[in-house]
Design an enzyme around this catalytic site. Structure first.
Site, short mmCIF file in Angstrom:
data_model
loop_
_atom_site.label_atom_id
_atom_site.label_comp_id
_atom_site.label_asym_id
_atom_site.label_seq_id
_atom_site.Cartn_x
_atom_site.Cartn_y
_atom_site.Cartn_z
N ASP A 251 0.86 -1.18 0.00
CA ASP A 251 0.00 0.00 0.00
C ASP A 251 0.90 1.24 0.00
O ASP A 251 2.14 1.11 0.03
CB ASP A 251 -0.92 -0.04 1.22
CG ASP A 251 -2.21 0.75 1.02
OD1 ASP A 251 -2.33 1.47 0.01
OD2 ASP A 251 -3.10 0.65 1.87
N HIS B 195 -2.95 -0.45 -3.67
CA HIS B 195 -3.39 0.92 -3.39
C HIS B 195 -4.27 1.45 -4.52
O HIS B 195 -3.89 1.40 -5.69
CB HIS B 195 -2.19 1.85 -3.21
CG HIS B 195 -2.58 3.30 -3.14
ND1 HIS B 195 -3.33 3.80 -2.10
CD2 HIS B 195 -2.36 4.33 -4.00
CE1 HIS B 195 -3.54 5.09 -2.31
NE2 HIS B 195 -2.97 5.44 -3.45
N HIS C 89 -0.92 1.01 6.80
CA HIS C 89 -1.23 2.19 7.61
C HIS C 89 -2.24 1.88 8.70
O HIS C 89 -2.92 0.85 8.69
CB HIS C 89 -1.80 3.28 6.71
CG HIS C 89 -2.97 2.80 5.89
ND1 HIS C 89 -4.25 2.75 6.39
CD2 HIS C 89 -3.03 2.32 4.63
CE1 HIS C 89 -5.05 2.27 5.47
NE2 HIS C 89 -4.34 1.99 4.39
N HIS D 65 -7.32 5.02 7.56
CA HIS D 65 -8.63 4.62 7.05
C HIS D 65 -8.65 3.09 7.00
O HIS D 65 -7.63 2.44 7.16
CB HIS D 65 -8.90 5.20 5.67
CG HIS D 65 -8.00 4.66 4.59
ND1 HIS D 65 -6.69 5.09 4.43
CD2 HIS D 65 -8.21 3.72 3.64
CE1 HIS D 65 -6.14 4.44 3.41
NE2 HIS D 65 -7.04 3.59 2.92
#
Length: 265
Positions: A8, A60, A105, A117
């Protein structure tokens, strides 16, 4: 040795604002290059410890961020999205010897990354069995489903701390830390060095303890920012509407959980 890598961009060193993660923006190219370089550092390490085949999912946004020209010849790159419910680890199965995560993340509701998120920007929080669910956790459970050991993760410090709590045998490298709407980032070249070094290190011992048993039952709560989304997705079979912005899905089959997540997020 056959290895899977899921990558990502919001957990790559440097990424701080949404425009840096979007293909149409001028600031995107530097961050997509760093994403590619961090994936390559992982692949270089894997080849040094004897990888035969490396499957990489560009996970991503468009799924078209990594430049394959920068990667070793024994890599295969999955670009764009097939529609598989395995999403960021599509193609993963029991034939793999290990899985690694690059550039991941912190989850929705976390303050550890200004880009935090979980799968969708319309979701304010997701929990699985009352644990806040990151994209790592959702896809780690897929690895556990196939009994594929999770070897390594790089990303922001908040997620690395979460992963260490999930399983302390998983090697992590924190390349950034979020503070409010800002990030503190290590040098891009240092990130590459640390990723390569720690990937090699984790494979020096058997990965027998890098897997956990999948939960027997799943209660998934999804909280949306907009009450209209909660109403819409409460129509999914088996979903309960808890309040104006919160829905719940329960199952003893993680594949059904993935179907729900892919429909409702």
């Amino acid at each position: 040795m056959k290895v899977y890598v899921s990558a990502d961009i919001e957990g790559v060193t440097g990424t701080t604002t949404w425009d840096e993660t979007e293909r149409k923006e001028s600031s995107y190219s530097n961050m997509s290059l760093q994403m590619t370089k961090e994936v390559n550092a992982c692949c270089v390490a894997l080849n040094k410890i004897g990888a035969d085949e490396i499957i990489i999912k560009d996970a991503h946004d468009s799924g078209r961020n990594i430049d394959h020209n920068y990667l070793p010849k024994n890599t295969k790159l999955i670009r764009s999205w097939s529609g598989s419910i395995f999403s960021m680890v599509e193609g993963l199965d029991e034939s793999f010897d290990a899985i690694l995560f690059i550039g991941y993340h912190s989850p929705a509701s976390s303050s550890s990354n200004p880009l935090s998120h979980t799968m969708s920007l319309k979701v304010s929080k997701i929990t699985i069995n009352e644990q806040i669910a990151s994209e790592f956790l959702i896809h780690a459970y897929i690895a556990e489903y196939f009994k594929v050991p999770i070897a390594f993760l790089s990303g922001d410090k908040g997620l690395c701390d979460e992963v260490s709590k999930y399983n302390s045998n998983i090697a992590t490298v924190a390349v950034k830390e979020g503070i409010g709407n800002s990030t503190i980032n290590i040098h891009p070249e240092l990130a590459l060095e640390l990723i390569e070094e720690n990937v090699k290190k984790v494979f020096r011992k058997p990965l027998i303890n890098n897997s956990k048993e999948l939960p027997k039952y799943f209660t998934v709560d999804v909280e949306y920012y907009n009450h209209c989304d909660a109403y819409r997705y409460s129509m999914y079979k088996g979903v309960s509407k808890i309040n104006e912005k919160l829905i719940r899905f329960e199952s003893d089959d993680y594949i059904e959980v993935l179907r729900f997540i892919n429909f409702c997020l």
